[in-house]
Each structure stands twice: as structure tokens, then as C-alpha cells.
Enzyme design. Structure first.
Site, mmCIF file in Angstrom:
data_model
loop_
_atom_site.group_PDB
_atom_site.id
_atom_site.type_symbol
_atom_site.label_atom_id
_atom_site.label_comp_id
_atom_site.label_asym_id
_atom_site.label_seq_id
_atom_site.Cartn_x
_atom_site.Cartn_y
_atom_site.Cartn_z
ATOM 1 N NE ARG A 136 5.341 -53.877 48.202
ATOM 2 C CZ ARG A 136 5.871 -52.799 47.492
ATOM 3 N NH1 ARG A 136 6.960 -52.471 47.988
ATOM 4 N NH2 ARG A 136 5.493 -52.566 46.275
ATOM 5 C CD GLU A 180 0.967 -54.259 38.686
ATOM 6 O OE1 GLU A 180 1.296 -55.299 38.615
ATOM 7 O OE2 GLU A 180 1.610 -53.679 39.945
ATOM 8 C CE LYS A 209 -1.444 -55.214 41.073
ATOM 9 N NZ LYS A 209 -1.157 -56.489 41.688
HETATM 10 P P1 13P Z 1 1.980 -54.338 46.078
HETATM 11 O O1 13P Z 1 0.635 -54.472 46.361
HETATM 12 O O2 13P Z 1 2.991 -54.859 47.130
HETATM 13 O O3 13P Z 1 2.575 -53.026 45.182
HETATM 14 O O4 13P Z 1 2.400 -55.497 44.939
HETATM 15 C C1 13P Z 1 1.123 -55.421 43.784
HETATM 16 C C2 13P Z 1 1.849 -56.235 42.674
HETATM 17 O O5 13P Z 1 1.280 -56.925 42.221
HETATM 18 C C3 13P Z 1 3.015 -55.678 42.251
HETATM 19 O O6 13P Z 1 3.221 -56.048 40.773
#
Ligand code: 13P
Length: 342
Positions: free
Chosen positions: A294, A177, A219
Site C-alpha cells: 500500500r 512475514e 518481513k
Molecule cells: P502492505 O505494505 O500494504 O502492508 O503489504 C505488504 C504485504 O506484502 C502484505 O502481505
């Protein structure tokens, strides 16, 4: 290394039209979200919130994986059932966040480096014994005046690649990510350039570290103008810019791309993912999925407010968001589905 096993596991997470629910906020981030709604910030309320989520009836129809924080993977439901068992019983794969957070990058004001490589081999073994088959590591990249620096991009890409190699050595699938943050006044074009640069650097490092691309999930952020940009993009513009950027930078061997939501509203995140799948799904080498925190949790948290009497209504809202995003993967989501509560 069981390469075939890792590849099968990676595919399982993005197969069909289900997506991932990120429930891995650190205690302090979870507390911040609770504080914003006046919910008490204790280990008990965090546990209650996470029990509400993992026991949502029918969640497994739309969700293939739930990302847990170290605190949560060790917790249990009120009746003593471990969360991991509850998740597996719902037909969902447990994923564990293994980075230990982003700290200031020395010599580069305003930028961060994600930590957590020390002792990671041992921690991965422990998580694997607890039933986790996937791991997640998040790097954050800020766009600003002169930012991001080369140093920030390279250091984070290298850490992501070293983490990914350790995961595969342990028989676990890494979710990689690199998040380009939405904060700032930059436009769509600038986000696109930075995201492409970051992704190219990450894949270069993954190659250097010998990571099997078929056994990982990416991600990334969607390509979006900054929150402070006066000209926001339509869902179609976002879809086009994001897919164009990914086609340039993400090898076809990667089985799936699961976007983070990054602070977009729930409805926008669904609409943008839907636009990508409507326009491009049949022409892409990888699945385009979601891994939202979120954008799935927020509406339900606002309903729950820490009150036992609201658990059912909050679970319905969570189920609704999971379904909307499942539909967005199929290119079948419309804003008319909002407000219906089902
Ligand atoms: P959000 O979808 O709130 O951005 O969070 C995803 C996530 O895993 C952050 O590390």
C-alpha cells in the site's frame, strides 16, 4: 540443498539500497482497493494495473524484487510478454506469494491461521520453473482483549517455519512475514511486547525446522501504536522501539529485514524507515529495507483510477515512492521531497 546459492540470492534482494514492491494482493483484496476508488473489479483491470507497475520506467533503480500473486505470475503484458520476463528485463527479481490466505483459527475467535502447506512442495517446483527465486508467506497476529493467544502465535510460527524449510529444499529463499496488525487501541509498548514474542517464537520454530537463517529474509511489521491509540508515536520513537525489539529477537545471521507497511500512510512509512537508518544503520547486523504494498502503490492507484490516459502520471507517482523509500534506506529521505513529484 544449495545453501551457498540460497544465501547469495537472499543477499541480492537486500543489497545496495533497493527494496521490494509487494504486488501480491489476492484478487479479492485488489478488488477491495479498486472498489474504494470506483475502479472496475475485473481480471482485466487487475492485469492493467500490474502492467502499469511492472513497466514503470526506471523502477529497477530502486526496486530489487516484486512479489507476485499466482494470478499475476501467469499473466502477460498486452503485447504478450510474460510479466516475469518484463520484471527480469527490468533487473528485478520475481517473488511469489505461496500461502493461500488466512482462515479462522478453530477455537480462537478473532484469530487467524495462514494456510497453504498442502501441495506446497509441488507448487514451489512449478514456480521455480517459472523463474521465481523467492517466496513469501504472511501470517497475521491480532492484538486485542486477551489476544494474541499462545495457540495463534505457535500455530502460525510453525507454519511459517515449515513453509521456509520447503522453500529452501526447493532452492528458493523464503520471505518470512509474521505481521502484527495495526488495528486496535494498544500502545507502542504493547505492540513491542507482542512483536518480540512473535519473532522469538518464529525463530525458535525456524531453528527446530532446520532453516538456514543466512538464506531467508524477515518481513515484519514496524513497532507502532494501534491505529486507535490516542497517543501516536514520532518517527524517532517508532525507530527506537522497532530496532530495540528486532535486536532482541532477530539473529544476526539473517541478512535482511524488509518491513511491510501495514496501512501506514506512504509518507509515514518512508519517514519511519528513514529514522531507523539515520540512527542505527551503521550499528546493525542486518540491512533494514522495505517490502511495501500500500505505501508504494496507493498514491499511484489514486491517480490512475483505471484510466489509460493517467498511466504515465501514475507511473511517475510510483517511481517517486520507490525512490523515497530507496532514500529512506540510505537515511537521506526528507518530507520536503513530497509534493515535488520526482
Ligand atoms: P502492505 O505494505 O500494504 O502492508 O503489504 C505488504 C504485504 O506484502 C502484505 O502481505
Amino acid at each position: 540443498m544449495d545453501t551457498q546459492g540460497i544465501e547469495n540470492t537472499a543477499r541480492a534482494l537486500v543489497e545496495g539500497d533497493r527494496g521490494i514492491l509487494a504486488l501480491d494482493e489476492s484478487s479479492s483484496t485488489c478488488n477491495k482497493r479498486f472498489a474504494g476508488l470506483g475502479i472496475p473489479q475485473t481480471e482485466g483491470t487487475r492485469r492493467d494495473w500490474r502492467e502499469l507497475i511492472v513497466t514503470t520506467p526506471g523502477l529497477g533503480e530502486y526496486i530489487s524484487g516484486v512479489i507476485l500473486h499466482d494470478e499475476t505470475i501467469r499473466q502477460q503484458k498486452k503485447n504478450g510478454t510474460p510479466f516475469v520476463k518484463a520484471i527480469l528485463d527490468a533487473g528485478i527479481i520475481p517473488v511469489i506469494k505461496v500461502d493461500t490466505g488466512a482462515q479462522k483459527l478453530a477455537g480462537h475467535p478473532g484469530e487467524k491461521i495462514t494456510e497453504g502447506l498442502d501441495g506446497l512442495r509441488r507448487r514451489l517446483q512449478e514456480y521455480s520453473q517459472m523463474g521465481a527465486r523467492f517466496a513469501k508467506w504472511r501470517a497475521v497476529i491480532t492484538i486485542g482483549n486477551g489476544l494474541p493467544s499462545r495457540a495463534c502465535i505457535e500455530a502460525n510460527a510453525q507454519a511459517l517455519a515449515r513453509y521456509a524449510a520447503l522453500c529452501q529444499e526447493a532452492g528458493m529463499v523464503p520471505m518470512v512475514e509474521p505481521e502484527v496488525l495495526m488495528e486496535g487501541e494498544h500502545d507502542l509498548e504493547r505492540c513491542s511486547k507482542v512483536t518480540e514474542d512473535v519473532l522469538r517464537t518464529v525463530f525458535h520454530q525456524l531453528h527446530i525446522q532446520g532453516v538456514t537463517l543466512e538464506g531467508m529474509i524477515l518481513k515484519p511489521n514496524m513497532v507502532l501504536p494501534g491505529l486507535g491509540c490516542p497517543r501516536q508515536a514520532t518517527a524517532d520513537e517508532t525507530a527506537e522501539a522497532t530496532v530495540r525489539c528486532l535486536l532482541r529477537a532477530v539473529p544476526a545471521a539473517v541478512p535482511g529485514i524488509a518491513f511491510l507497511s501495514g496501512g501506514q500512510s506512504s509518507e509515514l512509512a518512508s519517514a519511519r524507515l528513514n529514522a531507523m537508518n539515520v540512527r542505527f544503520k551503521t550499528r546493525l547486523p542486518w540491512a533494514l529495507s522495505f517490502s511495501f504494498a500500500r505505501a508504494i502503490q496507493q498514491p499511484a492507484m489514486e491517480i490512475w483510477h483505471g484510466q489509460g490516459a493517467k498511466v504515465k502520471a501514475a507511473q511517475q507517482a510510483l517511481h517517486h515512492r520507490a525512490r523515497c523509500n530507496w532514500l529512506a534506506r540510505r537515511g537521506e529521505y526528507t518530507s520536503a521531497m513530497e509534493g515535488a513529484g520526482s
